[in-house]
Design an enzyme around this catalytic site. Structure first.
Site, PDB file in Angstrom:
ATOM      1  N   CYS A 188       1.251  -0.760  -0.089  1.00 55.75           N
ATOM      2  CA  CYS A 188       0.117  -0.255  -0.309  1.00 55.75           C
ATOM      3  C   CYS A 188       0.691   1.656   0.288  1.00 55.75           C
ATOM      4  O   CYS A 188       1.765   0.965   0.841  1.00 55.75           O
ATOM      5  CB  CYS A 188      -0.910   0.472   0.996  1.00 55.75           C
ATOM      6  SG  CYS A 188      -1.610   1.827   1.617  1.00 55.75           S
ATOM      7  N   CYS A 235       0.513   4.060   2.681  1.00 54.40           N
ATOM      8  CA  CYS A 235       1.115   2.729   4.362  1.00 54.40           C
ATOM      9  C   CYS A 235       2.124   3.324   4.438  1.00 54.40           C
ATOM     10  O   CYS A 235       3.152   3.907   5.209  1.00 54.40           O
ATOM     11  CB  CYS A 235       0.922   1.107   4.472  1.00 54.40           C
ATOM     12  SG  CYS A 235      -1.139   0.992   4.039  1.00 54.40           S
TER      13      CYS A 235
END
Length: 146
Positions: free
Chosen positions: A5, A8
């Protein structure tokens, strides 16, 4: 979070700094890889990444503020979490409903592993694997129906 991600990855250094400061804030900071723990992502009903929760005495609140170190610290130090509506009882990670959701996520992972075993290890064609799952679903339904 998930390792693939981009959002993230962007917050990772900030989160690590926040975790290092956690002792001074008298809190515990953690992170969970949803690719390794699908049951937890089901239990917390994670639909976006990264998702941040504040938990205190079994009450869960979803953090939706800025992702800077100062704002994360302020959320705790200034007790801003008290102004945030707790997660509804039926959607709370500790509710029976979310335990069931976690079970479904575990089941889907188990089914995926079986499918990978059938197609990868045993070399069965994908459509035959699908047919096996369809047949198993029908047989289980018939059994439960009886």
């Amino acid at each position: 979070y998930a390792p693939w991600c981009p959002a993230c990855q962007q917050i990772e250094l900030t989160w690590e700094s926040f975790a290092k400061e956690s002792e001074h804030l008298d809190i515990t900071v953690g992170k969970v890889d949803v690719t390794q723990e699908p049951g937890l992502s089901g239990r917390f009903f994670v639909t976006t990444l990264p998702t941040i929760y504040h938990a205190n005495d079994g009450v869960f609140r979803r953090y939706r503020g800025s992702r800077t170190l100062e704002d994360l610290q302020g959320y705790v130090l200034e007790r801003k979490w008290e102004a945030v509506e707790p997660v509804a009882g039926w959607k709370s990670p500790s509710s029976i409903m979310m335990h069931g959701m976690a079970g479904l996520f575990h089941l889907s992972g188990w089914i995926r592993q079986i499918h990978s075993y059938l197609t990868g290890t045993l070399g069965i064609h994908v459509w035959i694997s699908y047919a096996i799952f369809i047949l198993a679903t029908l047989l289980i339904g018939l059994f439960l129906g009886l």
